[in-house]
Design a protein around this motif. Structure first.
Motif, PDB file in Angstrom:
ATOM      1  N   HIS A 122      30.404  31.569  21.910  1.00 34.17           N
ATOM      2  CA  HIS A 122      31.257  30.804  22.823  1.00 34.17           C
ATOM      3  C   HIS A 122      30.408  29.948  23.766  1.00 34.17           C
ATOM      4  CE1 HIS A 122      34.702  33.034  21.380  1.00 34.17           C
ATOM      5  NE2 HIS A 122      34.015  34.138  21.546  1.00 34.17           N
ATOM      6  N   PRO A 123      29.662  28.965  23.207  1.00 39.06           N
ATOM      7  CA  PRO A 123      28.803  28.127  24.052  1.00 39.06           C
ATOM      8  C   PRO A 123      29.578  27.297  25.058  1.00 39.06           C
ATOM      9  CG  PRO A 123      28.956  27.225  21.837  1.00 39.06           C
ATOM     10  CD  PRO A 123      29.575  28.594  21.789  1.00 39.06           C
ATOM     11  N   ARG A 124      30.886  27.066  24.810  1.00 36.51           N
ATOM     12  CA  ARG A 124      31.683  26.270  25.756  1.00 36.51           C
ATOM     13  C   ARG A 124      31.815  26.963  27.103  1.00 36.51           C
ATOM     14  NH1 ARG A 124      37.221  27.569  26.230  1.00 36.51           N
ATOM     15  NH2 ARG A 124      37.789  25.384  26.424  1.00 36.51           N
ATOM     16  N   THR A 125      31.531  28.267  27.166  1.00 38.48           N
ATOM     17  CA  THR A 125      31.618  28.990  28.438  1.00 38.48           C
ATOM     18  C   THR A 125      30.344  28.861  29.266  1.00 38.48           C
ATOM     19  OG1 THR A 125      30.779  31.089  27.533  1.00 38.48           O
ATOM     20  CG2 THR A 125      33.167  30.685  27.371  1.00 38.48           C
ATOM     21  N   ARG A 126      29.373  28.100  28.796  1.00 41.64           N
ATOM     22  CA  ARG A 126      28.099  28.049  29.510  1.00 41.64           C
ATOM     23  C   ARG A 126      28.268  27.633  30.976  1.00 41.64           C
ATOM     24  NH1 ARG A 126      22.104  26.353  27.776  1.00 41.64           N
ATOM     25  NH2 ARG A 126      21.190  26.530  29.835  1.00 41.64           N
ATOM     26  N   GLU A 127      29.089  26.624  31.215  1.00 44.53           N
ATOM     27  CA  GLU A 127      29.302  26.178  32.598  1.00 44.53           C
ATOM     28  C   GLU A 127      29.854  27.324  33.449  1.00 44.53           C
ATOM     29  OE1 GLU A 127      32.236  23.184  35.074  1.00 44.53           O
ATOM     30  OE2 GLU A 127      31.735  22.696  33.004  1.00 44.53           O
ATOM     31  N   TRP A 128      30.739  28.115  32.869  1.00 50.23           N
ATOM     32  CA  TRP A 128      31.306  29.248  33.598  1.00 50.23           C
ATOM     33  C   TRP A 128      30.230  30.287  33.893  1.00 50.23           C
ATOM     34  CZ3 TRP A 128      35.939  30.250  29.740  1.00 50.23           C
ATOM     35  CH2 TRP A 128      36.714  29.082  29.656  1.00 50.23           C
ATOM     36  N   VAL A 129      29.388  30.547  32.873  1.00 45.18           N
ATOM     37  CA  VAL A 129      28.319  31.543  33.039  1.00 45.18           C
ATOM     38  C   VAL A 129      27.302  31.066  34.066  1.00 45.18           C
ATOM     39  CG1 VAL A 129      26.477  32.803  31.864  1.00 45.18           C
ATOM     40  CG2 VAL A 129      28.655  32.429  30.699  1.00 45.18           C
ATOM     41  N   GLU A 130      27.001  29.784  34.073  1.00 42.27           N
ATOM     42  CA  GLU A 130      26.058  29.249  35.060  1.00 42.27           C
ATOM     43  C   GLU A 130      26.557  29.494  36.477  1.00 42.27           C
ATOM     44  OE1 GLU A 130      25.742  25.185  33.888  1.00 42.27           O
ATOM     45  OE2 GLU A 130      24.028  25.546  32.556  1.00 42.27           O
ATOM     46  N   ARG A 131      27.845  29.258  36.692  1.00 45.95           N
ATOM     47  CA  ARG A 131      28.410  29.473  38.022  1.00 45.95           C
ATOM     48  C   ARG A 131      28.418  30.958  38.378  1.00 45.95           C
ATOM     49  NH1 ARG A 131      33.637  26.204  40.285  1.00 45.95           N
ATOM     50  NH2 ARG A 131      34.201  27.559  42.026  1.00 45.95           N
ATOM     51  N   LEU A 132      28.758  31.786  37.405  1.00 42.47           N
ATOM     52  CA  LEU A 132      28.746  33.230  37.618  1.00 42.47           C
ATOM     53  C   LEU A 132      27.338  33.715  37.936  1.00 42.47           C
ATOM     54  CD1 LEU A 132      30.485  35.861  37.422  1.00 42.47           C
ATOM     55  CD2 LEU A 132      29.799  35.969  35.012  1.00 42.47           C
ATOM     56  N   ALA A 133      26.351  33.219  37.202  1.00 41.79           N
ATOM     57  CA  ALA A 133      24.968  33.613  37.437  1.00 41.79           C
ATOM     58  C   ALA A 133      24.500  33.187  38.823  1.00 41.79           C
ATOM     59  CB  ALA A 133      24.068  32.999  36.364  1.00 41.79           C
ATOM     60  N   ALA A 134      24.892  31.988  39.237  1.00 38.63           N
ATOM     61  CA  ALA A 134      24.523  31.521  40.573  1.00 38.63           C
ATOM     62  C   ALA A 134      25.159  32.386  41.654  1.00 38.63           C
ATOM     63  CB  ALA A 134      24.949  30.059  40.744  1.00 38.63           C
ATOM     64  N   ASP A 135      26.412  32.777  41.445  1.00 37.76           N
ATOM     65  CA  ASP A 135      27.094  33.624  42.426  1.00 37.76           C
ATOM     66  C   ASP A 135      26.408  34.977  42.567  1.00 37.76           C
ATOM     67  OD1 ASP A 135      28.945  31.654  42.892  1.00 37.76           O
ATOM     68  OD2 ASP A 135      30.509  32.526  41.607  1.00 37.76           O
ATOM     69  N   HIS A 136      25.878  35.491  41.447  1.00 37.16           N
ATOM     70  CA  HIS A 136      25.223  36.804  41.461  1.00 37.16           C
ATOM     71  C   HIS A 136      23.720  36.703  41.695  1.00 37.16           C
ATOM     72  CE1 HIS A 136      28.565  39.463  40.152  1.00 37.16           C
ATOM     73  NE2 HIS A 136      29.019  38.364  39.577  1.00 37.16           N
ATOM     74  N   GLY A 137      23.184  35.497  41.697  1.00 35.57           N
ATOM     75  CA  GLY A 137      21.749  35.340  41.873  1.00 35.57           C
ATOM     76  C   GLY A 137      20.953  35.891  40.707  1.00 35.57           C
ATOM     77  N   LEU A 138      21.457  35.680  39.485  1.00 31.04           N
ATOM     78  CA  LEU A 138      20.825  36.240  38.294  1.00 31.04           C
ATOM     79  C   LEU A 138      20.423  35.137  37.320  1.00 31.04           C
ATOM     80  CD1 LEU A 138      23.207  39.253  37.543  1.00 31.04           C
ATOM     81  CD2 LEU A 138      20.934  39.349  38.575  1.00 31.04           C
ATOM     82  N   PRO A 139      19.354  35.373  36.542  1.00 25.63           N
ATOM     83  CA  PRO A 139      18.994  34.421  35.486  1.00 25.63           C
ATOM     84  C   PRO A 139      19.923  34.581  34.287  1.00 25.63           C
ATOM     85  CG  PRO A 139      17.523  36.304  35.410  1.00 25.63           C
ATOM     86  CD  PRO A 139      18.409  36.504  36.619  1.00 25.63           C
ATOM     87  N   MET A 140      19.825  33.646  33.345  1.00 27.16           N
ATOM     88  CA  MET A 140      20.666  33.680  32.159  1.00 27.16           C
ATOM     89  C   MET A 140      19.817  33.868  30.906  1.00 27.16           C
ATOM     90  SD  MET A 140      23.505  30.701  32.857  1.00 27.16           S
ATOM     91  CE  MET A 140      22.261  29.422  32.682  1.00 27.16           C
ATOM     92  N   THR A 141      20.274  34.751  30.042  1.00 28.82           N
ATOM     93  CA  THR A 141      19.680  34.883  28.718  1.00 28.82           C
ATOM     94  C   THR A 141      20.554  34.143  27.716  1.00 28.82           C
ATOM     95  OG1 THR A 141      20.900  36.902  28.160  1.00 28.82           O
ATOM     96  CG2 THR A 141      18.782  37.177  29.302  1.00 28.82           C
ATOM     97  N   GLY A 142      20.017  33.908  26.530  1.00 24.44           N
ATOM     98  CA  GLY A 142      20.785  33.335  25.437  1.00 24.44           C
ATOM     99  C   GLY A 142      20.688  34.238  24.231  1.00 24.44           C
ATOM    100  N   GLY A 143      21.820  34.483  23.584  1.00 22.96           N
ATOM    101  CA  GLY A 143      21.833  35.312  22.387  1.00 22.96           C
ATOM    102  C   GLY A 143      22.916  34.859  21.439  1.00 22.96           C
ATOM    103  N   SER A 144      22.613  34.887  20.155  1.00 21.70           N
ATOM    104  CA  SER A 144      23.561  34.389  19.158  1.00 21.70           C
ATOM    105  C   SER A 144      24.727  35.335  18.930  1.00 21.70           C
ATOM    106  CB  SER A 144      22.842  34.164  17.825  1.00 21.70           C
ATOM    107  OG  SER A 144      22.413  35.403  17.275  1.00 21.70           O
ATOM    108  N   ASP A 145      24.512  36.629  19.175  1.00 21.92           N
ATOM    109  CA  ASP A 145      25.515  37.641  18.828  1.00 21.92           C
ATOM    110  C   ASP A 145      25.749  37.622  17.323  1.00 21.92           C
ATOM    111  OD1 ASP A 145      27.356  39.674  19.060  1.00 21.92           O
ATOM    112  OD2 ASP A 145      28.795  38.554  20.271  1.00 21.92           O
ATOM    113  N   ALA A 146      24.682  37.358  16.571  1.00 22.15           N
ATOM    114  CA  ALA A 146      24.788  37.224  15.120  1.00 22.15           C
ATOM    115  C   ALA A 146      25.104  38.554  14.457  1.00 22.15           C
ATOM    116  CB  ALA A 146      23.481  36.665  14.553  1.00 22.15           C
ATOM    117  N   HIS A 147      26.101  38.553  13.587  1.00 19.10           N
ATOM    118  CA  HIS A 147      26.355  39.675  12.702  1.00 19.10           C
ATOM    119  C   HIS A 147      25.991  39.307  11.261  1.00 19.10           C
ATOM    120  CE1 HIS A 147      28.593  41.251  16.121  1.00 19.10           C
ATOM    121  NE2 HIS A 147      28.619  42.415  15.519  1.00 19.10           N
ATOM    122  N   TYR A 148      25.968  38.020  10.975  1.00 16.81           N
ATOM    123  CA  TYR A 148      25.510  37.504   9.690  1.00 16.81           C
ATOM    124  C   TYR A 148      24.215  36.736   9.938  1.00 16.81           C
ATOM    125  CZ  TYR A 148      30.289  38.496   8.176  1.00 16.81           C
ATOM    126  OH  TYR A 148      31.489  39.116   7.902  1.00 16.81           O
TER     127      TYR A 148
END
Length: 235
Positions: A135-161
């Motif tokens: 769900h890369p479209r949520t990145r903007e939401w995660v960025e704001r959430l991370a800023a509110d919590h003062g946390l860095p962001m990781t990236g992961g594919s969540d690949a099952h295949y």
């Protein structure tokens, strides 16, 4: 900088533990081989509620031990040198999972915070928040959430295949991609979440969005609801 997918699975199915355990050695080779072909340097194997260790490198790709813990409020990634071998779904709270991770020298990361999860609402000492490849479209939401919590962001594919590996990954500033170094870099914020906008990945993302919407598993922050704020555009 090393490119590491910090959320991936060695199997494409849940349940059937004995069959899965037999499949995992093949699954990890397929995962690692695809990761290497995509230019990644490492992969964290974060299977649901159990950790199968693959030490060192597989197919030239560094393997980071991990587990995706199904807490009482959603999923939390525990990655590092000594994640728990197994957890029971729904048994641990997010806070207990964070404590467990830290006791074992691992990092605790909020996984896909806007999919079937309220972990983002918990006041616990998390180390990072994930930008999820499904769900890369949520990145903007995660960025704001991370800023509110003062946390860095990781990236992961969540690949099952295997074909999914690398949709999202983490650029990690370390001299060597050992589990200990990766944990330290996450905690010190020497990481950057990246999303690959390769067309097949965009199509996969749209497919998963349709699936998860059908299951009523997707959420959005209040400020992004209609009449309050526009959701980010698809990447």
């Amino acid at each position: 900088m090393y490119r590491i997918d910090l959320h991936a699975h060695t199997r494409f199915f849940h349940g059937h533990r004995r069959l899965g355990d037999a499949y995992d050695p093949l699954g990890v080779r397929l995962l690692a081989g695809t990761a290497r072909a995509r230019g990644l340097d490492g992969v964290a194997t974060t299977n649901h509620d159990y950790c199968r260790r693959f030490e060192g490198e597989v197919a030239g790709v560094a393997m980071i031990p991990g587990i995706e813990v199904s807490t009482s409020r959603g999923h939390v990634l525990v990655v590092g040198p000594d994640p728990p071998t197994e957890t029971r779904p729904g048994e641990l709270t997010p806070g207990e999972t964070v404590d467990l991770a830290h006791d074992r020298g691992c990092a605790a990361v909020i996984a896909h915070p806007y999919r079937n999860s309220t972990v983002r609402e918990v006041d616990a000492d998390f180390d990072a928040i994930e930008v999820n490849g499904k769900h890369p479209r949520t990145r903007e939401w995660v960025e704001r959430l991370a800023a509110d919590h003062g946390l860095p962001m990781t990236g992961g594919s969540d690949a099952h295949y295997p074909v999914e590996v690398g949709r999202a990954y983490t650029a990690v500033d370390v001299e060597e991609p050992t589990p200990e170094n990766v944990v330290r870099a996450i905690r010190e914020g020497r990481i950057e979440a990246r999303v690959d906008d390769w067309l097949p990945y965009q199509l996969i993302g749209r497919l998963y969005r349709s699936i998860h919407q059908g299951k009523d598993q997707l959420d959005a922050p209040d400020w992004a609801t209609p009449g309050v704020g526009a959701p980010p555009k698809d990447e």
